[in-house]
Design an enzyme around this catalytic site. Structure first.
Site, PDB file in Angstrom:
ATOM      1  N   CYS A 411     -25.541 -19.953 -21.709  1.00  0.00           N
ATOM      2  CA  CYS A 411     -26.257 -19.233 -22.640  1.00  0.00           C
ATOM      3  C   CYS A 411     -26.914 -17.833 -22.000  1.00  0.00           C
ATOM      4  CB  CYS A 411     -27.339 -19.780 -23.441  1.00  0.00           C
ATOM      5  SG  CYS A 411     -28.618 -20.524 -22.285  1.00  0.00           S
ATOM      6  N   HIS A 455     -32.860 -21.722 -23.849  1.00  0.00           N
ATOM      7  CA  HIS A 455     -31.974 -21.097 -24.372  1.00  0.00           C
ATOM      8  C   HIS A 455     -32.318 -19.838 -24.162  1.00  0.00           C
ATOM      9  CE1 HIS A 455     -28.302 -20.520 -26.652  1.00  0.00           C
ATOM     10  NE2 HIS A 455     -28.883 -19.902 -27.665  1.00  0.00           N
ATOM     11  N   ASP A 471     -27.261 -14.373 -31.752  1.00  0.00           N
ATOM     12  CA  ASP A 471     -27.166 -15.508 -30.593  1.00  0.00           C
ATOM     13  C   ASP A 471     -25.553 -15.369 -30.156  1.00  0.00           C
ATOM     14  OD1 ASP A 471     -27.017 -17.524 -28.965  1.00  0.00           O
ATOM     15  OD2 ASP A 471     -28.047 -18.938 -29.934  1.00  0.00           O
TER      16      ASP A 471
END
Lengths: 670, 321
Positions: A411, A455, A471
């Protein structure tokens, strides 16, 4: 001549057992040589007991103390701080064993042992550790009791039993004190855990940081929502906001980096249904708190940063519980200040030229900033990007390599690349780090957020809308957001690859999972009610149960609670000493003697019953004959030749008659 | 100095009212005192340090442990008390002694129940101490030694009974007066040969003296008569207690006479008489004692010697002059 107080053998045995029991939870925290000192001292003391070796002399003892202090100083670099203190206490405990000869030494040792129990709690208040500490306290108390049982020659369990009984009786009283004792703030600052690692998300982010965090199955925090739990895809726990990119590393702005006008968050128009929840965080030794956007907390000690995150000025040393209220739909900063805009657009002078060129090209092709975002996300979605915990290492031009060659990343790679592309195209953007998702425990409806839920995502500022969460990972791997890391990495087999013992790894086995979730629910309750019992909780609790607090109710509950426990204990202790049961005939005769004694006619020591009866006949002629006859029958029963049942009954009747007559005469007189 | 003595006296009087002297004392709440021991005070200081740790680290489990130990201390009050409560102390006997020696008191401890008792410490201030545990037996005889004072009755004062079992944090104690007293004989003092120690009495005079040779009649039992001489058969028939009388015939009896030491101080006379009594006993001679107001007919043997020495020990003259 004073009786010398030796340490009984049983006490020494219990002491040695408790000594090692105390060490066990600290073992991973102290240097290895402390364990060696421990073992050596135990062996030495045992040899002294067996008469093989002797106690060390004074110079040797001083030498050992100096060496131990030097060793701790070398191991930790200081004698202050919590870990060196604990190591010092443990070493002192072991060395004190070498001069354990008299009872006085044993007291010092045992009180030190109680204190070592407490130091364990300064590191963790986990339920299992607390249960273990209860065992430790029992062992130390047993040693204390055994110290006073000098009459015992053989080993037995009676000292353990006695200690357990006393602790069991003390326990309810402890509960009373625990809930009533006022919780006040620290009186002065104390040494902190200097050696403990900071855990959780750190305040800067390089490629690889978050994927390292994702190797851990530890719990980061637990959340209890007051209403419905939002869907997992909405659970973006904001912890840090990274606005500065320098040397390939994203970092957050310090308080003093901000111009004075920008140090307080601007007003936010709250809108929509708020979410109320409370969070219990595990210690991180960092300052930030995790919350859903946009969060406010009325709790003292919780502050809000201008980038709308919560933090605490004091590092989180222990489990920390806070309540927050979030408005997910509230627009954030629809108007951006010039300084903020410049900050959120700033890029290094050089680096990643291909990425910048791509960004400019895509922006020119797009009609708006929003359209541009979609195009970038489409690029991630359509090109063969892979979401992986094992990305290849990147070189100097990291993002160029990532976007155009490797295309494998976690991520933080996607958030980094995306934000970079936004800024390069003139769209204000920043990286947000925290946790995403969480596991819902069906037992008590808490959300358990693990370290592997760590994250990073992006926030982009759009005119008229304010900050919008984007995201890019969701574009690459929708599974990560919908179902969590384990599902997203199902094909790769890298989930918790380095933690073979983590219970989370075995979620697929039903009974393991059932146990894990039960235990987690218990832990939550433990943390919120016992470990997190602070002055706010205490006020709530006391007002709920006692109503309006006053000194009188407070004292009544304190003393009432104590009496409730101590009175039965006292009764049971004193009832035990009851007399040896007597023959009914003896009992009657003694009752007669008692009654006469009440009249001032006590039987003298060594006076035969017959003589006594004669004396009574002189002093109380009215009952004289009855007493004499009863006494005669009684002595015949006791000292005469064997008799029949009928005689014994007659004697009892005569005694009862005498007793009755005395009672009647007593009444007349009064 | 004076107020201390006055306070001590008042404390003694209060103690006498509260725990009157008795041959047998069962310890109960009226008689037992309890306070933290020195170790207990140290423990309380440790608890304070633990409480400060808990407050400063805001650590609830540290609070819990501190409170657990505090309440353990409180529960310990009851358990320490229970170790002494219900215990019965009984005076058994005291051995006579000469001044400057130790006398031996024999006591009996009875635990009165089945609970074991540990670490009962008995002793007189200045005397020796014994630590007794009643674990496997219900009672135990304890011998305690105590240095005696001057001639006469020696009262050892109140006996300290204390225990810190089970935790050592509390000291539970009592001062009991078991009404014990030991006889202190005069200090034997040698002198020149006793005037008239050579026989100056006619031999073989048939004066019946208490002896053991021939039975000659009964008389009412008097305290001090040998139990072997009690007429038990008659008593079993319901008669009052009678002693059988035996006669011995005075033979070459020597008299220990108060008047034999003219000019000597009375205490010194008693010392000399004591010496000679012992000496005659050693030589297996019969001897009698004549003191102003007291006469012990001649005789010999352990019991006779005891009678003579008792008369010497209790003679008031020494204290009068």
């Amino acid at each position: 001549m004073k009786a010398v107080q030796q340490v009984p053998r049983n006490a020494l045995a219990w002491l040695l057992v408790s000594m090692f029991a105390l060490l066990a939870p600290h073992a991973q925290r102290v240097p290895v040589w402390v364990l060696a000192v421990y073992a050596a001292c135990a062996v030495w003391r045992l040899q002294v007991y067996r008469g093989r070796w002797s106690f060390p002399g004074r110079p040797v003892k001083f030498g050992l103390i100096l060496v131990a202090c030097a060793g701790i100083w070398l191991s930790y670099g200081s004698l202050l701080g919590l870990e060196p203190t604990v190591a010092l206490l443990l070493t002192a405990f072991a060395l004190k064993l070498l001069e354990l000869a008299r009872r006085q030494d044993a007291y010092v040792l045992l009180f030190l042992a109680y204190f070592i129990c407490i130091t364990e709690f300064l590191f963790t208040q986990d339920l299992l550790i607390v249960l273990y500490a209860v065992v430790n306290v029992l062992l130390v108390t047993t040693a204390l009791v055994a110290l006073h049982q000098s009459g015992r020659q053989r080993f037995d369990w009676s000292s353990l039993r006695h200690a357990a009984v006393m602790l069991a009786q003390a326990f309810p009283l402890m509960i009373v004190l625990f809930f009533l004792f006022p919780r006040i703030g620290p009186l002065w600052t104390v040494p902190i855990k200097t050696q403990a690692a900071k855990t959780g998300v750190s305040d800067f982010m390089r490629p690889g940081d978050i994927s390292r965090l994702s190797q851990s199955g530890e719990v980061a925090f637990r959340v209890q929502f007051e209403g419905e739990i939002p869907p997992a895809s909405e659970l973006y726990w904001r912890g840090l906001v990274f606005s500065r990119l320098r040397d390939g590393t994203w970092s957050s702005l310090d308080y003093y980096d901000l111009p004075p006008g920008e140090r307080r968050p601007g007003p936010v128009a709250t809108r929509g249904e708020p979410l109320d929840y409370s969070v219990i965080m595990m210690p991180t030794r960092q300052n930030w708190l995790y919350s859903l956007r946009y969060a406010e907390s009325a709790q003292g000690g919780v502050m809000q940063a201008p980038d709308f995150r919560l933090f605490r000025p004091v590092e989180i040393e222990d489990q920390y519980r806070y309540r927050a209220r979030s408005w997910p739909a509230a627009p954030l900063e629809p108007e951006l200040s010039a300084w903020r805009r410049a900050t959120e657009l700033r890029l290094p002078q050089h680096g990643n030229p291909e990425t910048r060129a791509l960004a400019r090209r895509l922006r020119e092709e797009s009609g708006s900033d929003a359209d541009y975002i979609e195009r970038v996300l489409a690029m991630f979605r359509e090109q063969p990007f892979v979401y992986t915990l094992q990305p290849p290492l990147l070189g100097e031009q990291a993002m160029d390599e990532f976007l155009f060659q490797t295309r494998r990343g976690f991520c933080e790679h996607y958030a980094h690349a995306f934000t970079l592309m936004m800024r390069a195209a003139g769209v204000p953007a920043r990286v947000v780090a925290g946790y995403q998702g969480g596991e819902i425990n069906p037992v008590n409806r808490t959300v358990i957020v693990h370290q592997f839920d760590a994250h990073a995502w992006a926030e982009v500022w759009l005119a008229g809308e304010g900050w919008r969460r984007v995201d890019p990972t969701a574009a690459v791997s929708p599974d990560r957001i919908e179902q969590g890391l384990e599902q997203a990495l199902a094909g790769e087999g890298s989930f918790l690859a380095d933690s073979p013992l983590s219970a989370v790894r075995y979620r697929s086995i039903d009974w393991v999972n059932w146990l894990r979730l039960r235990y987690d629910a218990l832990t939550y309750r433990w943390q919120s009610w016992v470990v997190g019992f602070d002055s706010d909780r205490q006020m709530d609790f006391l007002q709920r149960w006692l109503g309006q607090l006053s000194a009188r109710t407070f004292l009544a509950v304190l003393f009432g609670g104590f009496a409730l426990v101590l009175v039965p204990v006292a009764l049971s202790l004193l009832r035990h000493r009851g007399r040896v049961p007597r023959d009914p005939l003896d009992r009657l005769y003694l009752a007669l003697c008692d009654r006469l004694a009440a009249r001032g006619l006590a039987r003298r020591r060594g006076e035969a019953p017959g003589e006594f009866a004669d004396r009574v006949a002189v002093a109380l002629p009215a009952v004289g004959d009855t007493v004499r006859r009863a006494t005669g029958l009684y002595t015949a029963q006791r000292y005469g030749p064997p008799t029949t049942q009928e005689d014994s009954r007659r004697a009892r009747r005569a005694l009862r008659l005498a007793l009755r007559q005395l009672a009647r005469r007593g009444k007349y007189r009064e | 100095m004076l107020p201390v003595a006055a306070w001590r006296r008042r404390f003694g009087e209060w103690l006498n009212r509260r725990i009157p002297a008795a041959r047998s004392v069962t310890l109960d709440q009226k008689r037992i005192f309890i306070l933290p021991s020195r170790v207990g005070v140290f423990f309380l200081v440790c608890l304070l340090v633990m409480l400060l740790t808990a407050i400063n680290y805001q650590n609830n489990m540290s609070y819990a442990l501190t409170f657990l130990l505090t309440t353990l201390f409180i529960v310990g009050i009851l358990h320490t008390y229970a170790n002494l409560s219900g215990l019965t102390l009984q005076a058994v006997r005291a051995r006579p002694a000469y001044p400057g020696q130790l006398t031996e008191f024999e006591l009996r401890l009875d635990r009165g129940g089945r609970r074991p008792r540990f670490g009962l410490r008995l002793g007189w201030p200045g005397g020796d101490e014994r630590v007794v545990s009643l674990v496997d037996s219900d009672s135990e005889e304890v011998k305690l030694h105590c240095p005696v004072g001057e001639r006469g009755w020696f009262h050892p004062g109140r006996l300290l009974v204390e225990s810190t079992y089970p935790l050592g944090l509390l000291r539970c104690w009592t001062w009991v007066d078991l009404d014990l007293r030991a006889l202190v004989y005069p200090r034997p003092l040698a002198s020149a040969e006793l005037p008239g120690s050579a026989a100056d009495q006619p031999r073989g005079s048939a004066v019946p003296v208490a002896g053991i040779d021939d039975f000659y009649g009964f008389r009412n039992y008097r305290q001090g008569d040998s139990l072997r001489h009690v007429h038990w058969k008659g008593h079993a028939k319901g008669q009052s207690l009678q002693s059988k009388q035996y006669a011995a015939y005075a033979d070459s009896s020597l008299w220990l006479d108060w008047a034999a030491f003219p000019g000597a101080a009375s205490e010194r006379r008693l010392s000399h008489l004591c010496y000679w009594a012992l000496e005659f006993e050693r030589r297996h001679r019969d001897y009698g004692l004549r003191l102003p107001g007291v006469t012990v007919e001649p005789g010999s043997g352990e019991r006779h010697l005891e009678r003579v020495l008792t008369a010497l020990a209790l003679h008031p003259a020494g204290r009068v002059s």
